[in-house]
Motif scaffolding. Structure first.
Motif, PDB file in Angstrom:
ATOM      1  N   UNK A   1       0.883  -1.173   0.000  1.00  0.00           N
ATOM      2  CA  UNK A   1       0.000   0.000   0.000  1.00  0.00           C
ATOM      3  C   UNK A   1       0.915   1.216   0.000  1.00  0.00           C
ATOM      4  N   UNK A   2       0.711   2.105  -0.946  1.00  0.00           N
ATOM      5  CA  UNK A   2       1.545   3.308  -1.025  1.00  0.00           C
ATOM      6  C   UNK A   2       0.718   4.471  -1.562  1.00  0.00           C
ATOM      7  N   UNK A   3       1.170   5.673  -1.283  1.00  0.00           N
ATOM      8  CA  UNK A   3       0.428   6.890  -1.599  1.00  0.00           C
ATOM      9  C   UNK A   3       0.699   7.377  -3.022  1.00  0.00           C
ATOM     10  N   UNK A   4      -0.337   7.977  -3.592  1.00  0.00           N
ATOM     11  CA  UNK A   4      -0.254   8.578  -4.913  1.00  0.00           C
ATOM     12  C   UNK A   4      -1.068   9.862  -4.936  1.00  0.00           C
ATOM     13  N   UNK A   5      -0.677  10.765  -5.839  1.00  0.00           N
ATOM     14  CA  UNK A   5      -1.494  11.937  -6.160  1.00  0.00           C
ATOM     15  C   UNK A   5      -1.528  12.046  -7.681  1.00  0.00           C
ATOM     16  N   UNK A   6      -2.712  12.265  -8.207  1.00  0.00           N
ATOM     17  CA  UNK A   6      -2.909  12.376  -9.648  1.00  0.00           C
ATOM     18  C   UNK A   6      -3.614  13.688  -9.961  1.00  0.00           C
ATOM     19  N   UNK A   7      -3.190  14.307 -11.050  1.00  0.00           N
ATOM     20  CA  UNK A   7      -3.898  15.457 -11.605  1.00  0.00           C
ATOM     21  C   UNK A   7      -4.302  15.050 -13.015  1.00  0.00           C
ATOM     22  N   UNK A   8      -5.589  15.170 -13.291  1.00  0.00           N
ATOM     23  CA  UNK A   8      -6.110  14.805 -14.601  1.00  0.00           C
ATOM     24  C   UNK A   8      -6.855  16.015 -15.161  1.00  0.00           C
ATOM     25  N   UNK A   9      -6.506  16.376 -16.389  1.00  0.00           N
ATOM     26  CA  UNK A   9      -7.262  17.427 -17.077  1.00  0.00           C
ATOM     27  C   UNK A   9      -8.327  16.734 -17.919  1.00  0.00           C
ATOM     28  N   UNK A  10      -9.572  17.136 -17.705  1.00  0.00           N
ATOM     29  CA  UNK A  10     -10.721  16.505 -18.354  1.00  0.00           C
ATOM     30  C   UNK A  10     -11.370  17.520 -19.299  1.00  0.00           C
ATOM     31  N   UNK A  11     -11.573  17.108 -20.551  1.00  0.00           N
ATOM     32  CA  UNK A  11     -12.236  17.940 -21.553  1.00  0.00           C
ATOM     33  C   UNK A  11     -13.334  17.101 -22.197  1.00  0.00           C
ATOM     34  N   UNK A  12     -14.552  17.619 -22.184  1.00  0.00           N
ATOM     35  CA  UNK A  12     -15.704  16.930 -22.789  1.00  0.00           C
ATOM     36  C   UNK A  12     -15.861  15.500 -22.267  1.00  0.00           C
ATOM     37  N   UNK A  13     -15.635  15.326 -20.967  1.00  0.00           N
ATOM     38  CA  UNK A  13     -15.866  14.033 -20.339  1.00  0.00           C
ATOM     39  C   UNK A  13     -14.768  13.005 -20.517  1.00  0.00           C
ATOM     40  N   UNK A  14     -13.611  13.436 -21.037  1.00  0.00           N
ATOM     41  CA  UNK A  14     -12.503  12.499 -21.268  1.00  0.00           C
ATOM     42  C   UNK A  14     -11.198  13.093 -20.760  1.00  0.00           C
ATOM     43  N   UNK A  15     -10.390  12.245 -20.137  1.00  0.00           N
ATOM     44  CA  UNK A  15      -9.071  12.667 -19.682  1.00  0.00           C
ATOM     45  C   UNK A  15      -8.175  12.950 -20.865  1.00  0.00           C
ATOM     46  N   UNK A  16      -7.501  14.117 -20.838  1.00  0.00           N
ATOM     47  CA  UNK A  16      -6.607  14.481 -21.940  1.00  0.00           C
ATOM     48  C   UNK A  16      -5.156  14.665 -21.490  1.00  0.00           C
ATOM     49  N   UNK A  17      -4.950  14.926 -20.185  1.00  0.00           N
ATOM     50  CA  UNK A  17      -3.590  15.066 -19.653  1.00  0.00           C
ATOM     51  C   UNK A  17      -3.544  14.495 -18.250  1.00  0.00           C
ATOM     52  N   UNK A  18      -2.333  14.037 -17.863  1.00  0.00           N
ATOM     53  CA  UNK A  18      -2.151  13.427 -16.546  1.00  0.00           C
ATOM     54  C   UNK A  18      -0.767  13.762 -16.003  1.00  0.00           C
ATOM     55  N   UNK A  19      -0.746  14.107 -14.726  1.00  0.00           N
ATOM     56  CA  UNK A  19       0.495  14.279 -13.968  1.00  0.00           C
ATOM     57  C   UNK A  19       0.329  13.451 -12.698  1.00  0.00           C
ATOM     58  N   UNK A  20       1.424  12.950 -12.155  1.00  0.00           N
ATOM     59  CA  UNK A  20       1.306  12.133 -10.941  1.00  0.00           C
ATOM     60  C   UNK A  20       2.535  12.285 -10.064  1.00  0.00           C
ATOM     61  N   UNK A  21       2.305  12.075  -8.785  1.00  0.00           N
ATOM     62  CA  UNK A  21       3.378  11.939  -7.797  1.00  0.00           C
ATOM     63  C   UNK A  21       3.044  10.673  -7.032  1.00  0.00           C
ATOM     64  N   UNK A  22       3.938   9.697  -7.086  1.00  0.00           N
ATOM     65  CA  UNK A  22       3.719   8.419  -6.414  1.00  0.00           C
ATOM     66  C   UNK A  22       4.903   8.143  -5.496  1.00  0.00           C
ATOM     67  N   UNK A  23       4.639   7.504  -4.388  1.00  0.00           N
ATOM     68  CA  UNK A  23       5.705   7.117  -3.472  1.00  0.00           C
ATOM     69  C   UNK A  23       6.263   5.763  -3.902  1.00  0.00           C
ATOM     70  N   UNK A  24       6.913   5.756  -5.074  1.00  0.00           N
ATOM     71  CA  UNK A  24       7.443   4.514  -5.633  1.00  0.00           C
ATOM     72  C   UNK A  24       8.524   3.891  -4.747  1.00  0.00           C
ATOM     73  N   UNK A  25       9.260   4.718  -4.017  1.00  0.00           N
ATOM     74  CA  UNK A  25      10.286   4.175  -3.110  1.00  0.00           C
ATOM     75  C   UNK A  25       9.629   3.316  -2.028  1.00  0.00           C
TER      76      UNK A  25
END
Length: 135
Positions: free
Chosen positions: A103-127
């Motif tokens: 179990x690990x933490x994540x943060x996602x930013x999704x840009x949504x246009x007309x009901x569909x995701x078009x861009x994504x950024x993320x910060x995940x605690x992969x370590x």
């Protein structure tokens, strides 16, 4: 689209589509011109980028869940703070299955246009994830 509708789209990807490895449903909510700003070199463009990662995670992990802690929307962007959990039951970037829970933490930013995701950024605690899989 309203902020509430944009939140619903972003939540659906993590709560329903990724755990079910549902490529058809993913096509309904992700644009063919999707840009994953966190994708490593060599990742396919567009919808193929997120599809590839969904399948990769499904092959590596069973019992996957994304527990959503916060969802914040502003204009066309949705921010999700969540915890990804599951069991390591398949190869993950060359690391053979360990059978360990994670179990690990994540943060996602999704840009949504007309009901569909078009861009994504993320910060995940992969370590943290890798410590849990290799400890």
């Amino acid at each position: 689209m309203t902020r509430t509708e944009n939140k619903r789209v972003a939540r659906r990807v993590l709560e329903e589509i990724f755990p079910a490895n549902d490529e058809e449903a993913l096509r309904e909510v992700i644009s063919d011109q999707f840009v994953n700003h966190e994708a490593p070199d060599g990742t396919p463009p567009g919808l193929g980028a997120i599809t590839m990662f969904m399948h990769l995670l499904n092959k590596a992990f069973s019992e996957q869940r994304w527990e959503i802690d916060d969802v914040i929307a502003e204009d066309d962007k949705v921010v999700i703070r969540c915890t990804h959990s599951g069991v390591h039951t398949g190869d993950f970037f060359g690391l053979p299955a360990t059978g360990r829970r994670f179990a690990y933490n994540q943060m996602h930013i999704v840009r949504v246009v007309d009901g569909r995701g078009v861009e994504h950024w993320a910060v995940r605690d992969d370590a943290s994830l890798m410590r849990q899989l290799t400890a």
